[in-house]
Design an enzyme around this catalytic site. Structure first.
Site, PDB file in Angstrom:
ATOM      1  N   ASN A   1       0.872  -1.184   0.000  1.00  0.00           N
ATOM      2  CA  ASN A   1       0.000   0.000   0.000  1.00  0.00           C
ATOM      3  C   ASN A   1       0.905   1.230   0.000  1.00  0.00           C
ATOM      4  O   ASN A   1       1.490   1.566   1.028  1.00  0.00           O
ATOM      5  CB  ASN A   1      -0.888  -0.040   1.258  1.00  0.00           C
ATOM      6  CG  ASN A   1      -1.704   1.226   1.424  1.00  0.00           C
ATOM      7  OD1 ASN A   1      -1.809   2.039   0.512  1.00  0.00           O
ATOM      8  ND2 ASN A   1      -2.286   1.395   2.602  1.00  0.00           N
ATOM      9  N   TRP A   2       1.001   1.871  -1.151  1.00  0.00           N
ATOM     10  CA  TRP A   2       1.930   3.001  -1.274  1.00  0.00           C
ATOM     11  C   TRP A   2       1.368   4.284  -0.657  1.00  0.00           C
ATOM     12  O   TRP A   2       2.067   5.293  -0.566  1.00  0.00           O
ATOM     13  CB  TRP A   2       2.286   3.233  -2.755  1.00  0.00           C
ATOM     14  CG  TRP A   2       3.039   2.082  -3.381  1.00  0.00           C
ATOM     15  CD1 TRP A   2       3.465   0.943  -2.758  1.00  0.00           C
ATOM     16  CD2 TRP A   2       3.468   1.972  -4.750  1.00  0.00           C
ATOM     17  NE1 TRP A   2       4.119   0.127  -3.661  1.00  0.00           N
ATOM     18  CE2 TRP A   2       4.140   0.742  -4.884  1.00  0.00           C
ATOM     19  CE3 TRP A   2       3.340   2.796  -5.882  1.00  0.00           C
ATOM     20  CZ2 TRP A   2       4.682   0.311  -6.104  1.00  0.00           C
ATOM     21  CZ3 TRP A   2       3.883   2.365  -7.097  1.00  0.00           C
ATOM     22  CH2 TRP A   2       4.547   1.136  -7.192  1.00  0.00           C
ATOM     23  N   LYS A   3       0.119   4.252  -0.285  1.00  0.00           N
ATOM     24  CA  LYS A   3      -0.554   5.419   0.328  1.00  0.00           C
ATOM     25  C   LYS A   3      -0.355   6.673  -0.537  1.00  0.00           C
ATOM     26  O   LYS A   3      -0.245   6.553  -1.753  1.00  0.00           O
ATOM     27  CB  LYS A   3      -0.059   5.633   1.764  1.00  0.00           C
ATOM     28  CG  LYS A   3      -0.127   4.361   2.606  1.00  0.00           C
ATOM     29  CD  LYS A   3       0.030   4.633   4.076  1.00  0.00           C
ATOM     30  CE  LYS A   3       0.129   3.317   4.823  1.00  0.00           C
ATOM     31  NZ  LYS A   3       0.096   3.482   6.262  1.00  0.00           N
TER      32      LYS A   3
ATOM     33  N   HIS B   1      -9.492   0.829   5.184  1.00  0.00           N
ATOM     34  CA  HIS B   1      -8.193   1.037   5.845  1.00  0.00           C
ATOM     35  C   HIS B   1      -8.408   1.941   7.056  1.00  0.00           C
ATOM     36  O   HIS B   1      -9.223   2.869   7.016  1.00  0.00           O
ATOM     37  CB  HIS B   1      -7.198   1.668   4.864  1.00  0.00           C
ATOM     38  CG  HIS B   1      -5.791   1.662   5.390  1.00  0.00           C
ATOM     39  ND1 HIS B   1      -5.355   2.582   6.309  1.00  0.00           N
ATOM     40  CD2 HIS B   1      -4.743   0.835   5.151  1.00  0.00           C
ATOM     41  CE1 HIS B   1      -4.089   2.329   6.612  1.00  0.00           C
ATOM     42  NE2 HIS B   1      -3.690   1.271   5.917  1.00  0.00           N
TER      43      HIS B   1
ATOM     44  N   GLU C   1      -6.812   4.340   8.188  1.00  0.00           N
ATOM     45  CA  GLU C   1      -6.631   5.782   7.923  1.00  0.00           C
ATOM     46  C   GLU C   1      -7.908   6.361   7.305  1.00  0.00           C
ATOM     47  O   GLU C   1      -8.285   7.500   7.585  1.00  0.00           O
ATOM     48  CB  GLU C   1      -5.415   5.992   7.006  1.00  0.00           C
ATOM     49  CG  GLU C   1      -4.112   5.762   7.766  1.00  0.00           C
ATOM     50  CD  GLU C   1      -2.935   5.344   6.911  1.00  0.00           C
ATOM     51  OE1 GLU C   1      -2.998   5.466   5.677  1.00  0.00           O
ATOM     52  OE2 GLU C   1      -1.935   4.874   7.488  1.00  0.00           O
TER      53      GLU C   1
ATOM     54  N   GLU D   1      -5.231  -5.419  10.711  1.00  0.00           N
ATOM     55  CA  GLU D   1      -4.262  -4.341  10.902  1.00  0.00           C
ATOM     56  C   GLU D   1      -4.546  -3.610  12.210  1.00  0.00           C
ATOM     57  O   GLU D   1      -5.342  -2.647  12.231  1.00  0.00           O
ATOM     58  CB  GLU D   1      -4.349  -3.345   9.741  1.00  0.00           C
ATOM     59  CG  GLU D   1      -4.035  -3.952   8.393  1.00  0.00           C
ATOM     60  CD  GLU D   1      -3.431  -2.916   7.455  1.00  0.00           C
ATOM     61  OE1 GLU D   1      -2.370  -3.202   6.899  1.00  0.00           O
ATOM     62  OE2 GLU D   1      -4.005  -1.828   7.306  1.00  0.00           O
TER      63      GLU D   1
ATOM     64  N   GLY E   1       2.395   1.897  10.779  1.00  0.00           N
ATOM     65  CA  GLY E   1       3.302   3.030  10.611  1.00  0.00           C
ATOM     66  C   GLY E   1       4.032   3.426  11.879  1.00  0.00           C
ATOM     67  O   GLY E   1       4.615   4.509  11.944  1.00  0.00           O
TER      68      GLY E   1
ATOM     69  N   SER F   1       3.544  -2.473  10.306  1.00  0.00           N
ATOM     70  CA  SER F   1       5.004  -2.438  10.483  1.00  0.00           C
ATOM     71  C   SER F   1       5.706  -3.734  10.060  1.00  0.00           C
ATOM     72  O   SER F   1       6.667  -4.165  10.695  1.00  0.00           O
ATOM     73  CB  SER F   1       5.359  -2.064  11.934  1.00  0.00           C
ATOM     74  OG  SER F   1       4.855  -0.763  12.224  1.00  0.00           O
TER      75      SER F   1
ATOM     76  N   GLY G   1       2.793  -1.296   4.317  1.00  0.00           N
ATOM     77  CA  GLY G   1       2.805   0.130   4.004  1.00  0.00           C
ATOM     78  C   GLY G   1       4.218   0.607   3.739  1.00  0.00           C
ATOM     79  O   GLY G   1       4.764   0.449   2.651  1.00  0.00           O
ATOM     80  N   GLY G   2       4.858   1.172   4.761  1.00  0.00           N
ATOM     81  CA  GLY G   2       6.179   1.791   4.623  1.00  0.00           C
ATOM     82  C   GLY G   2       7.197   0.963   3.851  1.00  0.00           C
ATOM     83  O   GLY G   2       7.873   1.470   2.954  1.00  0.00           O
TER      84      GLY G   2
HETATM   85  C1  PEP Z   1      -0.793  -0.075   6.149  1.00  0.00           C
HETATM   86  O1  PEP Z   1      -0.913   1.120   6.015  1.00  0.00           O
HETATM   87  O2  PEP Z   1      -1.658  -0.850   5.698  1.00  0.00           O
HETATM   88  C2  PEP Z   1       0.378  -0.580   6.858  1.00  0.00           C
HETATM   89  C3  PEP Z   1       0.371  -1.809   7.252  1.00  0.00           C
HETATM   90  O3  PEP Z   1       1.405   0.321   7.067  1.00  0.00           O
HETATM   91  P1  PEP Z   1       2.861   0.009   7.690  1.00  0.00           P
HETATM   92  O4  PEP Z   1       3.356  -1.274   7.048  1.00  0.00           O
HETATM   93  O5  PEP Z   1       3.691   1.175   7.328  1.00  0.00           O
HETATM   94  O6  PEP Z   1       2.673  -0.166   9.147  1.00  0.00           O
END
Ligand code: PEP
Length: 258
Positions: free
Chosen positions: A12-14, A97, A99, A167, A173, A213, A234-235
């Site tokens: 997920n590049w957000k 999600h 967010e 999640e 994050g 993470s 994500g990251g």
């Molecule tokens: C996400 O946003 O779905 C996520 C899992 O982010 P991160 O891996 O950065 O925690």
């Protein structure tokens, strides 16, 4: 990861990457994950880059996901993108999600409508659920996630077009991943709840991902849990090397899964 299920690693590049950078990243992911078998690789770029990224990964087997979608097909919803618009451009769509739920106020009912809208276009929903830190600390995490899952699947019946991502909000994050035990136990509860909501286990089984993470360094023990079939990243998905490492670790665990 249980034998017979194909794991999914979705990035997920957000709201990161310009179209030029997105194409470069997509090409690097193609190159660094080429030859890895038995893992469904998905990248979810921002909408403006979906088309260009699709072209950049053509022929590689990498699939594309949307990060969000509107539940209505068309209309006066300035700035929104609908499932029919994504038809033929993406194979997956993240819905619910945390967010979106937290920053943009999406409710479980909104999420359920989105899941139905994408599945109607044969796009597989990646439905995100997860508890806050406060709920985790109060000992009510499983109860809360089961309730959120049920409400986010109200009226949904396209079971072949669903993957669920557990999640925990406190792990996204933050660099503070859940433990594989916490994630594996919750994935087990989600699988049970899904069976009771759906009324049966679909032939291909439900894919349940862990997100929060995940990195190349810590991915293995998550995917090794029997009820976890991959990761939503994500990251670490913004670094092709790290994303590729997660894909590789997952492939080797899947290859020896029982
Ligand atoms: C996400 O946003 O779905 C996520 C899992 O982010 P991160 O891996 O950065 O925690």
């Amino acid at each position: 990861m249980k034998k017979g299920r194909t794991p999914i690693i979705a990035g997920n590049w957000k709201m990161n990457t310009t179209p030029t950078v997105a194409v470069e990243l997509a090409k690097a992911v193609v190159e660094k994950t080429a030859g890895v078998k038995g893992v469904i690789r998905v990248v979810c770029p921002p909408f403006v880059s979906v088309h260009a990224v699709r072209q950049a990964v053509a022929g590689s087997g990498i699939l594309i996901g949307a990060q969000n979608v509107h539940s209505k097909d068309s209309g006066a919803f300035t700035g929104e993108v609908s499932a029919p618009m994504l038809d033929g451009l993406v194979e997956f769509a993240i819905v619910g999600h945390s967010e979106r739920r937290k920053i943009f106020g999406e409710t479980d009912a909104d999420v359920a409508a989105k899941a139905k809208a994408v599945a109607a276009r044969r796009i597989r929903a990646v439905l995100c659920v997860g508890e806050s830190l406060e709920i985790r600390e109060s000992g009510r995490a499983e109860q809360a996630v089961r309730a959120q899952l049920k409400a986010s699947l109200e009226g949904f019946d396209a079971w072949g077009y669903l993957a669920v991502a557990y999640e925990p909000v406190w792990a996204i994050g933050t660099g503070k991943a859940a433990t594989p035990e916490q994630a594996g136990d919750m994935a087990g509860a989600i699988r049970q709840e899904l069976k009771s909501i759906a009324g049966r286990e679909p032939v291909d089984g439900f894919a349940i991902l862990y997100g929060g993470s995940v990195t190349g360094e810590n991915a293995g023990p998550f995917v090794d849990r029997p009820d976890i079939d991959g990761a939503l990243v994500g990251g670490a998905s913004l670094k092709a090397d790290d994303f590729a490492k997660i894909v590789q670790v997952t492939a080797s665990i899947a290859a020896s899964a029982k």
